[in-house]
Design a protein around this motif. Structure first.
Motif, PDB file in Angstrom:
ATOM      1  N   ASP A  32       0.835  -1.202   0.000  1.00 21.95           N
ATOM      2  CA  ASP A  32       0.000   0.000   0.000  1.00 21.95           C
ATOM      3  C   ASP A  32       0.872   1.255   0.000  1.00 21.95           C
ATOM      4  N   PRO A  33       0.836   2.044  -1.067  1.00 27.32           N
ATOM      5  CA  PRO A  33       1.673   3.238  -1.129  1.00 27.32           C
ATOM      6  C   PRO A  33       1.306   4.275  -0.069  1.00 27.32           C
ATOM      7  N   LEU A  34       0.025   4.358   0.295  1.00 30.74           N
ATOM      8  CA  LEU A  34      -0.388   5.323   1.316  1.00 30.74           C
ATOM      9  C   LEU A  34       0.154   4.931   2.696  1.00 30.74           C
ATOM     10  N   ALA A  35       0.149   3.632   2.983  1.00 27.57           N
ATOM     11  CA  ALA A  35       0.691   3.162   4.258  1.00 27.57           C
ATOM     12  C   ALA A  35       2.191   3.422   4.331  1.00 27.57           C
ATOM     13  N   CYS A  36       2.883   3.220   3.215  1.00 29.87           N
ATOM     14  CA  CYS A  36       4.326   3.483   3.167  1.00 29.87           C
ATOM     15  C   CYS A  36       4.614   4.974   3.349  1.00 29.87           C
ATOM     16  N   ARG A  37       3.800   5.794   2.741  1.00 35.89           N
ATOM     17  CA  ARG A  37       3.980   7.239   2.881  1.00 35.89           C
ATOM     18  C   ARG A  37       3.752   7.670   4.333  1.00 35.89           C
ATOM     19  N   PHE A  38       2.730   7.102   4.950  1.00 33.55           N
ATOM     20  CA  PHE A  38       2.449   7.415   6.352  1.00 33.55           C
ATOM     21  C   PHE A  38       3.634   7.000   7.231  1.00 33.55           C
ATOM     22  N   ALA A  39       4.186   5.820   6.956  1.00 37.93           N
ATOM     23  CA  ALA A  39       5.321   5.334   7.745  1.00 37.93           C
ATOM     24  C   ALA A  39       6.505   6.281   7.642  1.00 37.93           C
ATOM     25  N   ARG A  40       6.755   6.795   6.445  1.00 36.03           N
ATOM     26  CA  ARG A  40       7.896   7.697   6.247  1.00 36.03           C
ATOM     27  C   ARG A  40       7.643   9.057   6.890  1.00 36.03           C
ATOM     28  N   GLU A  41       6.477   9.645   6.597  1.00 35.92           N
ATOM     29  CA  GLU A  41       6.227  11.034   6.973  1.00 35.92           C
ATOM     30  C   GLU A  41       5.755  11.201   8.409  1.00 35.92           C
ATOM     31  N   LYS A  42       4.981  10.273   8.924  1.00 36.24           N
ATOM     32  CA  LYS A  42       4.415  10.425  10.257  1.00 36.24           C
ATOM     33  C   LYS A  42       5.203   9.690  11.342  1.00 36.24           C
ATOM     34  N   ILE A  43       5.813   8.566  10.974  1.00 32.82           N
ATOM     35  CA  ILE A  43       6.555   7.801  11.971  1.00 32.82           C
ATOM     36  C   ILE A  43       8.054   8.043  11.858  1.00 32.82           C
ATOM     37  N   GLY A  44       8.520   8.228  10.625  1.00 32.57           N
ATOM     38  CA  GLY A  44       9.937   8.513  10.426  1.00 32.57           C
ATOM     39  C   GLY A  44      10.805   7.298  10.204  1.00 32.57           C
ATOM     40  N   VAL A  45      10.208   6.219   9.694  1.00 28.69           N
ATOM     41  CA  VAL A  45      10.984   5.020   9.384  1.00 28.69           C
ATOM     42  C   VAL A  45      11.084   4.854   7.880  1.00 28.69           C
ATOM     43  N   MET A  46      12.009   4.036   7.454  1.00 25.91           N
ATOM     44  CA  MET A  46      12.124   3.717   6.027  1.00 25.91           C
ATOM     45  C   MET A  46      10.942   2.833   5.623  1.00 25.91           C
ATOM     46  N   ALA A  47      10.434   3.025   4.432  1.00 22.52           N
ATOM     47  CA  ALA A  47       9.316   2.215   3.952  1.00 22.52           C
ATOM     48  C   ALA A  47       9.544   1.871   2.485  1.00 22.52           C
ATOM     49  N   PHE A  48       9.356   0.600   2.163  1.00 23.80           N
ATOM     50  CA  PHE A  48       9.575   0.107   0.804  1.00 23.80           C
ATOM     51  C   PHE A  48       8.260  -0.411   0.254  1.00 23.80           C
ATOM     52  N   GLU A  49       7.836   0.160  -0.853  1.00 25.41           N
ATOM     53  CA  GLU A  49       6.565  -0.229  -1.452  1.00 25.41           C
ATOM     54  C   GLU A  49       6.754  -1.484  -2.303  1.00 25.41           C
ATOM     55  N   GLY A  50       5.942  -2.495  -2.017  1.00 26.33           N
ATOM     56  CA  GLY A  50       6.023  -3.748  -2.758  1.00 26.33           C
ATOM     57  C   GLY A  50       5.680  -4.911  -1.857  1.00 26.33           C
ATOM     58  N   SER A  51       5.788  -6.105  -2.389  1.00 26.95           N
ATOM     59  CA  SER A  51       5.450  -7.310  -1.635  1.00 26.95           C
ATOM     60  C   SER A  51       6.598  -7.725  -0.725  1.00 26.95           C
ATOM     61  N   ALA A  52       6.261  -8.041   0.522  1.00 29.50           N
ATOM     62  CA  ALA A  52       7.280  -8.483   1.480  1.00 29.50           C
ATOM     63  C   ALA A  52       7.731  -9.913   1.218  1.00 29.50           C
ATOM     64  N   VAL A  53       7.092 -10.590   0.257  1.00 27.10           N
ATOM     65  CA  VAL A  53       7.539 -11.931  -0.103  1.00 27.10           C
ATOM     66  C   VAL A  53       8.174 -11.922  -1.496  1.00 27.10           C
ATOM     67  N   SER A  54       8.596 -10.746  -1.925  1.00 26.54           N
ATOM     68  CA  SER A  54       9.351 -10.611  -3.172  1.00 26.54           C
ATOM     69  C   SER A  54      10.823 -10.511  -2.825  1.00 26.54           C
ATOM     70  N   THR A  55      11.636 -11.374  -3.428  1.00 23.36           N
ATOM     71  CA  THR A  55      13.064 -11.335  -3.141  1.00 23.36           C
ATOM     72  C   THR A  55      13.678 -10.002  -3.569  1.00 23.36           C
ATOM     73  N   THR A  56      13.179  -9.441  -4.660  1.00 22.92           N
ATOM     74  CA  THR A  56      13.689  -8.152  -5.132  1.00 22.92           C
ATOM     75  C   THR A  56      13.462  -7.060  -4.094  1.00 22.92           C
ATOM     76  N   VAL A  57      12.238  -7.013  -3.546  1.00 22.02           N
ATOM     77  CA  VAL A  57      11.901  -5.986  -2.547  1.00 22.02           C
ATOM     78  C   VAL A  57      12.659  -6.239  -1.251  1.00 22.02           C
ATOM     79  N   LEU A  58      12.776  -7.483  -0.848  1.00 25.20           N
ATOM     80  CA  LEU A  58      13.494  -7.802   0.380  1.00 25.20           C
ATOM     81  C   LEU A  58      14.965  -7.388   0.289  1.00 25.20           C
ATOM     82  N   LEU A  59      15.588  -7.639  -0.852  1.00 28.48           N
ATOM     83  CA  LEU A  59      16.983  -7.242  -1.027  1.00 28.48           C
ATOM     84  C   LEU A  59      17.121  -5.721  -1.047  1.00 28.48           C
ATOM     85  N   GLU A  60      16.160  -5.060  -1.680  1.00 28.20           N
ATOM     86  CA  GLU A  60      16.179  -3.599  -1.717  1.00 28.20           C
ATOM     87  C   GLU A  60      16.051  -3.024  -0.299  1.00 28.20           C
ATOM     88  N   ALA A  61      15.251  -3.703   0.535  1.00 33.39           N
ATOM     89  CA  ALA A  61      15.053  -3.241   1.905  1.00 33.39           C
ATOM     90  C   ALA A  61      16.209  -3.617   2.819  1.00 33.39           C
TER      91      ALA A  61
END
Length: 238
Positions: A32-61
């Motif tokens: 969810d891009p909105l959830a990722c944006r909220f995590a970055r802007e309101k909480i201040g953590v890194m957020a990666f948009e994509g599936s958490a069961v994608s090896t590509t996204v996991l490596l990027e994170a």
């Protein structure tokens, strides 16, 4: 510690905020891009948009640099896949939020180090609130074989003004129970008491005991339901 959280739902976001407060580096993965944006802007953590069961996204994170992974995705099947992928990258510290109890054995076989059943926790908490209204809070350990009770020490309580040693030597004190924590008032730090610690009126104690000794402990302490504060409105985060 670098903690990677799969899932930016209420639990994932709240956990990220808590971990950030205590000094950990945190990243969240969510589709969810909105959830990722909220995590970055309101909480201040890194957020990666994509599936958490994608090896590509996991490596990027940066999963290879993670010290721990939290699987808090929308269903157990996805959590199971995340555990398996995390183990393949050498992660040994994996915490999973379990929705369906039927996944317990699968999670264990997959290599989850900690399995947290949100339903079991909620049910146990509600049952305790009904069965033991005298107790402010209760925690279960070793599959319910050990209980940790948080109890008030009002002025007319049987232990107020006595030392921990005096209480432990009292033959009426439930055998095998221990007072492991002491907080002299609500704003004070929780301390580990010694035998000379005096339990002052208005303080709070943590007691370890067995489930069958909860009622005897309440009876010994002389704590009544009227000693506990009444909350007019409660908004639990489930």
């Amino acid at each position: 510690m670098y903690v990677l959280i799969g899932g930016a739902g209420m639990m994932g976001l709240d956990l990220a905020q808590q971990l950030l407060k205590v000094g950990h580096t945190v990243a969240i993965i969510d589709v969810d891009p909105l959830a990722c944006r909220f995590a970055r802007e309101k909480i201040g953590v890194m957020a990666f948009e994509g599936s958490a069961v994608s090896t590509t996204v996991l490596l990027e994170a940066g999963i290879k640099q993670a010290s721990a992974v939290v699987a808090s995705l929308r269903n157990d099947a996805l959590n199971l896949a995340l555990i398996t992928l995390s183990r393949s990258y050498g992660i040994s510290h994996i915490v999973v939020r379990m929705r369906d109890r039927e996944f317990m054995e699968a999670y264990r076989l997959a290599g989850a180090s900690h399995i947290i059943s949100t339903i079991d926790l909620a049910v146990a908490t509600m049952a305790n609130a009904i069965e033991y209204p005298q107790i402010e809070s209760m925690m279960h350990f070793e599959q319910g074989q050990v209980e940790v009770l948080k109890l008030p020490v009002p002025g007319d309580c049987n232990v107020a003004g006595r030392t921990v040693a005096q209480i432990a030597q009292d033959p009426r004190f439930p055998t095998g129970s221990l007072i492991i924590g002491y907080q002299c008032h609500a704003c004070a730090n929780l301390e580990i008491p010694n035998g000379n610690t005096v339990l002052e009126a208005g303080s709070t104690i943590l007691v370890v005991t067995r489930p069958e000794l909860v009622h005897p402990m309440i009876d010994y302490l002389g704590i009544r339901a009227s000693h506990l504060p009444t909350l007019e409105v409660s908004h639990p985060n489930l």
